[in-house]
Design an enzyme around this catalytic site. Structure first.
Site, PDB file in Angstrom:
ATOM      1  N   GLU A 273       0.997  -1.354  -0.218  1.00 35.16           N
ATOM      2  CA  GLU A 273      -0.072  -0.040  -0.067  1.00 35.16           C
ATOM      3  C   GLU A 273       0.533   1.090   0.379  1.00 35.16           C
ATOM      4  O   GLU A 273       2.213   1.101   0.200  1.00 35.16           O
ATOM      5  CB  GLU A 273      -0.948   0.013   1.183  1.00 35.16           C
ATOM      6  CG  GLU A 273      -0.199   0.101   2.480  1.00 35.16           C
ATOM      7  CD  GLU A 273      -1.318  -0.356   3.931  1.00 35.16           C
ATOM      8  OE1 GLU A 273      -2.237  -0.387   2.973  1.00 35.16           O
ATOM      9  OE2 GLU A 273      -0.890  -1.081   4.449  1.00 35.16           O
TER      10      GLU A 273
ATOM     11  N   CYS B   2       3.627   7.943   0.887  1.00 39.68           N
ATOM     12  CA  CYS B   2       4.278   7.508   1.840  1.00 39.68           C
ATOM     13  C   CYS B   2       4.570   5.700   1.099  1.00 39.68           C
ATOM     14  O   CYS B   2       3.693   5.549   1.086  1.00 39.68           O
ATOM     15  CB  CYS B   2       3.698   6.888   3.283  1.00 39.68           C
ATOM     16  SG  CYS B   2       3.577   5.764   4.252  1.00 39.68           S
TER      17      CYS B   2
ATOM     18  N   CYS C  54       7.436  -8.053   5.647  1.00 30.00           N
ATOM     19  CA  CYS C  54       8.932  -6.959   5.765  1.00 30.00           C
ATOM     20  C   CYS C  54       9.370  -7.808   6.863  1.00 30.00           C
ATOM     21  O   CYS C  54       8.987  -8.668   7.684  1.00 30.00           O
ATOM     22  CB  CYS C  54       8.500  -5.450   7.127  1.00 30.00           C
ATOM     23  SG  CYS C  54      10.303  -4.407   6.939  1.00 30.00           S
TER      24      CYS C  54
ATOM     25  N   CYS D 218       9.623  -6.181  13.752  1.00 31.09           N
ATOM     26  CA  CYS D 218       9.848  -5.212  15.052  1.00 31.09           C
ATOM     27  C   CYS D 218       7.698  -5.428  15.674  1.00 31.09           C
ATOM     28  O   CYS D 218       7.606  -5.945  14.424  1.00 31.09           O
ATOM     29  CB  CYS D 218       9.031  -3.834  14.735  1.00 31.09           C
ATOM     30  SG  CYS D 218      10.792  -3.361  13.896  1.00 31.09           S
TER      31      CYS D 218
ATOM     32  N   CYS E  47       4.926  -3.288  15.048  1.00 38.34           N
ATOM     33  CA  CYS E  47       3.994  -3.261  13.442  1.00 38.34           C
ATOM     34  C   CYS E  47       3.512  -4.130  12.867  1.00 38.34           C
ATOM     35  O   CYS E  47       4.142  -5.142  12.885  1.00 38.34           O
ATOM     36  CB  CYS E  47       5.933  -2.845  13.073  1.00 38.34           C
ATOM     37  SG  CYS E  47       5.276  -2.448  10.584  1.00 38.34           S
TER      38      CYS E  47
ATOM     39  N   SER F 154      14.415   4.346  12.351  1.00 36.54           N
ATOM     40  CA  SER F 154      14.346   4.254  13.671  1.00 36.54           C
ATOM     41  C   SER F 154      14.594   4.181  14.705  1.00 36.54           C
ATOM     42  O   SER F 154      14.909   2.730  14.794  1.00 36.54           O
ATOM     43  CB  SER F 154      13.160   2.947  12.550  1.00 36.54           C
ATOM     44  OG  SER F 154      12.322   3.664  11.628  1.00 36.54           O
TER      45      SER F 154
ATOM     46  N   HIS G 282      13.739   4.041  18.484  1.00 36.09           N
ATOM     47  CA  HIS G 282      12.874   4.164  19.177  1.00 36.09           C
ATOM     48  C   HIS G 282      13.042   3.804  20.305  1.00 36.09           C
ATOM     49  O   HIS G 282      12.176   3.980  21.180  1.00 36.09           O
ATOM     50  CB  HIS G 282      11.801   2.485  18.433  1.00 36.09           C
ATOM     51  CG  HIS G 282      11.097   2.979  17.677  1.00 36.09           C
ATOM     52  ND1 HIS G 282      10.665   4.373  17.099  1.00 36.09           N
ATOM     53  CD2 HIS G 282      11.035   1.908  16.425  1.00 36.09           C
ATOM     54  CE1 HIS G 282      11.081   4.003  15.824  1.00 36.09           C
ATOM     55  NE2 HIS G 282      10.635   2.733  15.434  1.00 36.09           N
TER      56      HIS G 282
ATOM     57  N   CYS H 122       0.362   3.259   8.298  1.00 35.54           N
ATOM     58  CA  CYS H 122       1.182   2.346   6.757  1.00 35.54           C
ATOM     59  C   CYS H 122       1.692   0.731   7.276  1.00 35.54           C
ATOM     60  O   CYS H 122       1.663   0.426   8.543  1.00 35.54           O
ATOM     61  CB  CYS H 122       2.549   2.845   6.661  1.00 35.54           C
ATOM     62  SG  CYS H 122       2.798   4.094   5.477  1.00 35.54           S
TER      63      CYS H 122
HETATM   64  N1  SAH Z   1      11.156  -0.501   7.706  1.00 33.44           N
HETATM   65  C1  SAH Z   1      11.762   0.838   7.839  1.00 33.44           C
HETATM   66  C2  SAH Z   1      10.610   1.844   7.003  1.00 33.44           C
HETATM   67  C3  SAH Z   1       9.516   1.325   6.930  1.00 33.44           C
HETATM   68  S1  SAH Z   1       7.903   1.783   8.307  1.00 33.44           S
HETATM   69  C4  SAH Z   1      12.046   1.666   9.450  1.00 33.44           C
HETATM   70  O1  SAH Z   1      11.209   0.617   9.973  1.00 33.44           O
HETATM   71  O2  SAH Z   1      11.846   2.742   9.140  1.00 33.44           O
HETATM   72  C5  SAH Z   1       8.118   3.248   9.081  1.00 33.44           C
HETATM   73  C6  SAH Z   1       7.962   4.004  10.521  1.00 33.44           C
HETATM   74  O3  SAH Z   1       6.373   4.120  10.760  1.00 33.44           O
HETATM   75  C7  SAH Z   1       8.940   3.350  11.370  1.00 33.44           C
HETATM   76  O4  SAH Z   1       9.244   4.642  12.095  1.00 33.44           O
HETATM   77  C8  SAH Z   1       8.265   2.402  12.038  1.00 33.44           C
HETATM   78  O5  SAH Z   1       8.528   2.464  13.368  1.00 33.44           O
HETATM   79  C9  SAH Z   1       7.024   3.289  12.296  1.00 33.44           C
HETATM   80  N2  SAH Z   1       5.676   2.284  13.225  1.00 33.44           N
HETATM   81  C10 SAH Z   1       5.660   0.971  12.777  1.00 33.44           C
HETATM   82  N3  SAH Z   1       3.836   0.866  13.396  1.00 33.44           N
HETATM   83  C11 SAH Z   1       4.083   1.340  13.770  1.00 33.44           C
HETATM   84  C12 SAH Z   1       2.877   2.171  14.626  1.00 33.44           C
HETATM   85  N4  SAH Z   1       2.246   1.180  14.759  1.00 33.44           N
HETATM   86  N5  SAH Z   1       2.639   2.770  14.796  1.00 33.44           N
HETATM   87  C13 SAH Z   1       3.520   3.667  14.880  1.00 33.44           C
HETATM   88  N6  SAH Z   1       4.718   4.186  14.341  1.00 33.44           N
HETATM   89  C14 SAH Z   1       4.484   2.845  13.193  1.00 33.44           C
HETATM   90 FE1  SF4 Z   2       9.612  -3.674   9.752  1.00 34.11          FE
HETATM   91 FE2  SF4 Z   2       9.770  -0.916   9.600  1.00 34.11          FE
HETATM   92 FE3  SF4 Z   2       8.516  -2.559  10.394  1.00 34.11          FE
HETATM   93 FE4  SF4 Z   2      10.346  -2.851  12.138  1.00 34.11          FE
HETATM   94  S1  SF4 Z   2       8.727  -1.033  11.939  1.00 34.11           S
HETATM   95  S2  SF4 Z   2       8.988  -4.650  10.692  1.00 34.11           S
HETATM   96  S3  SF4 Z   2      11.503  -2.806  10.202  1.00 34.11           S
HETATM   97  S4  SF4 Z   2       8.327  -2.340   7.902  1.00 34.11           S
END
Ligand code: SAH
Ligand code: SF4
Length: 353
Positions: free
Chosen positions: A93, A106, A113, A117, A120, A218, A220, A337
Site C-alpha cells: 500500500e 508514503c 517485512c 518489529c 508493527c 527508526s 525507538h 502504513c
Molecule cells: N522499515 C522501515 C520503514 C517502514 S516503517 C523502518 O522501520 O524505518 C516506517 C515508520 O513507521 C518506522 O519508523 C516505524 O517504526 C513506524 N511504525 C511502524 N508501525 C507503527 C505503528 N503501529 N505506529 C506508529 N508508527 C509505526
Molecule cells: Fe519492518 Fe519497519 Fe515494520 Fe520494523 S517497523 S517490521 S523494519 S516495516
C-alpha cells in the site's frame, strides 16, 4: 494482462533501443515519460506520439504493473490510502497525505517485512517479496496522477510504507533515481526520505551514492537491551554503531538525520529514555520525530495519552535536542502504513476458510 512488461520495467537505455528499432526519434522517450509523469491513463491519449507508435507501445507494454484493489480515505479527504495488487498476487500500500504546503506520498518497498518489529502491523505477516524498482516508482506515478485534478502536485516521497528499504537496496536506489529524474517525476532527493530500522552496511553504501536523500533512522530506544526487543535487527547492528554510521552519513551529505521514535506507553516514554536519548544524540546533526503509537491488534503495546506525549517531548527538549511530534495521519481509517493491508489480509483469510 500480465504478459506484457510494464513500460518502466525496462531501463531508459532499453527503451531508447526499442524506439530506435522502430525508427522512432530519441525524443519520443522524453514525450512518453512526460505523459507518464502527468498521469496518462493510456498510451492512446499521448497525442504528440504518432498513432502507429502508440498502438505498438500498447501491444508491447503496460503503463503500470499495479492494480488498485482498495482505496480508503481519512482526515476528511486529506489522506488517501491505496492497496495495490502486484503481479503474482502479493499486495502493498501507499498513502497520500495532503498538507497546506505540500503533498507527501508514503510508499512501500517490500511486500511484508523481514525485520519483524513487534509493534508493527507489516512485520506480523510472513515476508512476501522485494518490490522491483518499477513497482516502487509506479506507486509514485499513481499519486502524481491523482493530485493534479485537485490543484496539487506530488512534492515529497517517504519510504515509510511496508518493508525495510535497505533490505531491497538496489531497487530502492534505482527507484529514487527515477523518482528524482527531471524527465520523469523530478522530485528532489532532498524531498525523498529513506527510513530504516538500521542496516549499517547499507547506510554506508548510501553515503557513496551521491544522492543526498534524507535519512531517517527508526530508533525507538537508545539502549541496546530495549532496542533488541523493539527492533530485532539491533542484535546485529547495535545502537551506538548505528548512530555513528548515521552521523557519518550526515557529515558526508550535510543532511540532518531524522530519528524516529514510536512512543509506546510505559515502554519507551520515561525520563530515563529521554536522558539516554539525550546522551546518544546531543551535539549531532539530528532531529527527533516522536510518533505516538498507532494501535495494532494482538500486540502488547498501548498508545500514550496526549499528556504523556507532551511530557516526553519536553523531556527530550530539555536534553537540548531538536524534536517534533508527528501528526499521525489516517488514524480514523486504518491508521499507520501497514494497517489497511492487515484488514484486507484478514478478510481474505476469512473468505478462504
Ligand atoms: N522499515 C522501515 C520503514 C517502514 S516503517 C523502518 O522501520 O524505518 C516506517 C515508520 O513507521 C518506522 O519508523 C516505524 O517504526 C513506524 N511504525 C511502524 N508501525 C507503527 C505503528 N503501529 N505506529 C506508529 N508508527 C509505526
Ligand atoms: Fe519492518 Fe519497519 Fe515494520 Fe520494523 S517497523 S517490521 S523494519 S516495516
Amino acid at each position: 494482462m500480465t504478459d506484457r512488461p510494464a513500460i518502466l520495467s525496462i531501463s531508459s537505455k532499453e527503451l531508447d533501443a526499442w524506439l530506435a528499432s522502430r525508427a522512432a526519434p530519441a525524443y519520443r522517450r522524453k514525450q512518453l515519460w512526460g505523459w507518464i509523469a502527468r498521469g496518462a491513463a493510456s498510451f492512446d491519449e499521448m497525442r504528440d506520439i504518432p498513432k502507429p507508435l502508440r498502438s505498438e507501445l500498447d501491444r508491447e507494454f503496460r503503463l503500470t504493473s499495479l492494480t488498485p484493489v482498495a482505496v480508503s480515505q481519512a482526515d476528511r479527504g486529506l489522506t488517501t490510502k491505496t492497496l495495490y495488487e502486484l503481479d503474482g498476487g502479493h499486495s502493498v500500500e501507499a498513502v497520500v497525505m495532503r498538507y497546506a504546503d505540500r503533498s507527501t506520498l508514503c510508499i512501500s518497498s517490500q511486500a511484508g517485512c523481514p525485520i519483524g518489529c513487534p509493534f508493527c502491523a507489516t512485520g506480523k505477516f510472513p515476508f512476501g517479496r522485494n518490490l522491483k524498482a518499477n513497482e516502487i516508482v509506479e506507486q509514485a506515478l499513481d499519486a502524481a496522477r491523482m493530485l493534479p485534478a485537485e490543484g496539487r502536485r506530488l512534492s515529497h516521497v517517504v519510504f515509510m510504507g511496508m518493508g525495510e528499504p535497505m533490505a531491497n537496496y538496489q531497487a530502492v536506489i534505482e527507484s529514487v533515481r527515477r523518482i528524482s529524474d527531471r524527465e520523469l517525476l523530478g522530485i528532489s532527493p532532498r524531498r525523498i526520505v529513506i527510513s530504516t530500522s538500521g542496516l549499517i552496511p547499507r547506510i554506508e553504501q548510501l553515503g557513496h551514492e551521491e544522492l543526498a536523500v534524507t535519512l531517517a533512522i527508526s530508533l525507538h530506544a537508545a539502549r541496546d537491551e530495549l532496542r533488541d526487543v523493539l527492533v530485532p535487527i539491533n542484535r546485529r547492528y547495535p545502537v551506538a554503531d548505528l548512530v555513528a554510521s548515521a552521523q557519518a552519513y550526515a557529515d558526508k551529505t550535510s543532511r540532518r538525520v531524522s530519528y524516529e521514535w514510536v512512543l509506546l506507553a510505559g515502554v519507551n516514554d520515561t525520563e530515563r529514555d529521554a536522558k539516554e536519548l539525550g546522551r546518544l544524540l546531543r551535539g549531532k546533526l539530528a532531529h527527533v520525530n516522536l510518533i505516538p503509537f498507532n494501535p495494532v491488534e494482538d500486540t502488547p503495546y498501548r498508545a500514550p495519552e496526549r499528556a504523556a506525549v507532551r511530557r516526553f517531548r519536553e523531556l527530550v527538549e530539555a536534553q537540548g535536542l531538536n524534536v517534533t511530534v508527528r501528526d499521525t495521519r489516517g488514524r480514523e481509517a486504518d491508521a499507520a502504513c501497514g494497517q489497511l493491508h492487515e484488514r484486507v489480509m484478514k478478510e481474505r483469510a476469512v473468505k478462504a476458510s
